[in-house]
Design an enzyme around this catalytic site. Structure first.
Site, mmCIF file in Angstrom:
data_model
loop_
_atom_site.group_PDB
_atom_site.id
_atom_site.type_symbol
_atom_site.label_atom_id
_atom_site.label_comp_id
_atom_site.label_asym_id
_atom_site.label_seq_id
_atom_site.Cartn_x
_atom_site.Cartn_y
_atom_site.Cartn_z
ATOM 1 N NE ARG A 21 -3.366 2.299 2.979
ATOM 2 C CZ ARG A 21 -2.938 3.375 3.636
ATOM 3 N NH1 ARG A 21 -1.669 3.408 4.087
ATOM 4 N NH2 ARG A 21 -3.729 4.410 3.836
ATOM 5 N NE ARG A 25 -3.691 4.131 -0.162
ATOM 6 C CZ ARG A 25 -4.817 4.846 -0.165
ATOM 7 N NH1 ARG A 25 -4.761 6.152 -0.022
ATOM 8 N NH2 ARG A 25 -5.987 4.264 -0.318
ATOM 9 N N GLY A 102 12.490 -11.761 2.312
ATOM 10 C CA GLY A 102 13.610 -12.092 3.179
ATOM 11 C C GLY A 102 14.914 -12.262 2.425
ATOM 12 C CB THR A 125 11.428 -12.463 6.882
ATOM 13 O OG1 THR A 125 11.581 -13.704 7.588
ATOM 14 C CG2 THR A 125 12.540 -11.525 7.324
ATOM 15 C CG ASP A 127 12.502 -16.550 10.144
ATOM 16 O OD1 ASP A 127 11.634 -16.971 10.935
ATOM 17 O OD2 ASP A 127 12.819 -17.157 9.109
ATOM 18 C CG MET A 169 8.031 -20.804 12.013
ATOM 19 S SD MET A 169 7.249 -19.986 10.609
ATOM 20 C CE MET A 169 6.261 -21.339 9.972
ATOM 21 C CG HIS A 215 4.202 -24.634 35.236
ATOM 22 N ND1 HIS A 215 3.868 -24.029 36.432
ATOM 23 C CD2 HIS A 215 4.461 -23.626 34.358
ATOM 24 C CE1 HIS A 215 3.907 -22.711 36.279
ATOM 25 N NE2 HIS A 215 4.265 -22.439 35.040
#
Length: 319
Positions: A21, A25, A102, A125, A127, A169, A215
């Protein structure tokens, strides 16, 4: 410059639409026509190119994914194939190209630049592994998606008194794991940039158990290795009830955060400014909250590094 093109390539990231965009623009504001290239470099080769108007990018800023679609294109590594892409650009009268993506996308932009076609790279990206910028488009949104998931998993981990290994990831970069783990108070964070000792991980979990902790959350970047194998090792060594969750592609989706929308808008507009100024072969970024640009060849020669201070802090706070 009368006409430019824009494409998205490689893995999608939230905020790519905001960048598209901004490119459209900003260019139209300067009386420059914009052509969208669909399906990344594959669409460039096949000539899937269409003119974009102001209405073409209306209401896309809150949407995840990319309006232009994306794809990986291994054949683009072939110089002859790239020449076909350049022919398509010239056929449509396109004089400069904005590439959002990326490392692989940047490699394509670099090669096009070396073959005489001006390109500007925009880091898109989740990452956060592109040199020359503190943050990439999509990282903040993905980070918040991961944090939300870990928050929910911690609820059930607490209820069942379990240890959870959560894979996020990051094949080569541990930013998502590090930032999310620190933000969520993970007991252990494993990233590809830093070696780890499994015996130390086990000892840390046992120390927590000895002082009454019921936990634990372990965040693992996918590049470290199999979260399933890590989970099995932990359960065998500790006898703790252990579960593994792989968050997967949910990290790439969703409406972009305010930070990603603003970042994408700034970077997309800056890319157009560089093309107007005749500065192809560059890539844009944000450093210390200021817009910067670098020679794309020099940027790709650098190696992304993890924030060592943040990693050390995560270890100190997870005692």
């Amino acid at each position: 410059m009368k006409r430019i093109g824009v494409l998205t390539s490689g893995g999608d990231s939230p905020g790519m639409n905001a960048a598209i965009r901004a490119v459209v623009r900003k260019a139209i504001f300067h009386d420059i026509e914009v052509y969208g290239i669909y399906h990344g470099y594959a669409g460039l080769i096949s000539g899937h190119i269409e003119k974009l108007e102001l209405g073409s990018v209306g209401d896309i800023i809150p949407r995840g994914g990319t309006k232009l679609y994306t794809a990986r294109c291994l054949e683009f590594k072939d110089p002859e194939v790239r020449l076909k892409g350049i022919e398509q650009l010239k056929k449509h009268g396109i004089e400069g190209l904005v590439v959002i993506g990326g490392d692989g996308s940047y490699q394509g932009a670099k090669k096009l630049t070396e073959q005489g076609f001006p390109c500007v790279g925009v880091p898109g990206t989740i990452d956060n592994d592109i040199p020359g910028t503190d943050f990439t488009i999509g990282f903040d949104t993905a980070l918040n998606t991961v944090i939300d998931a870990i928050d929910k998993i911690r609820d059930t981990a607490t209820s069942h008194e379990r240890t959870y290994v959560i894979e996020v990831m990051g094949r080569h970069a541990g930013d998502i794991a590090l930032w999310a783990g620190l933000a969520d108070g993970a007991e252990t964070i494993l990233i590809p940039e830093e070696e780890y000792d499994m015996d130390d991980v086990i000892a840390r979990l046992k120390r927590g158990s000895e002082r009454g902790k019921k936990h634990s959350i372990i965040v693992v970047a996918e590049g470290v290795g199999s979260a399933i194998d890590i989970g099995k090792h932990i359960e065998e060594a500790t006898n703790f009830d252990t579960r593994v969750t792989v968050l997967g592609h949910v990290q790439r989706g969703g409406s972009p955060s305010a930070q990603d929308r603003v970042l994408a808008s700034r970077l997309g507009a800056r890319a157009v400014e560089l093309l107007i100024a005749g500065k192809g072969g560059r890539c844009v970024g944000i450093q210390d909250n200021k817009l910067v640009d670098h020679d794309i060849i020099e940027a790709l020669a650098q190696k992304h590094t993890i924030d060592k201070d943040m990693y050390q802090l995560s270890k100190e706070l997870s005692i």
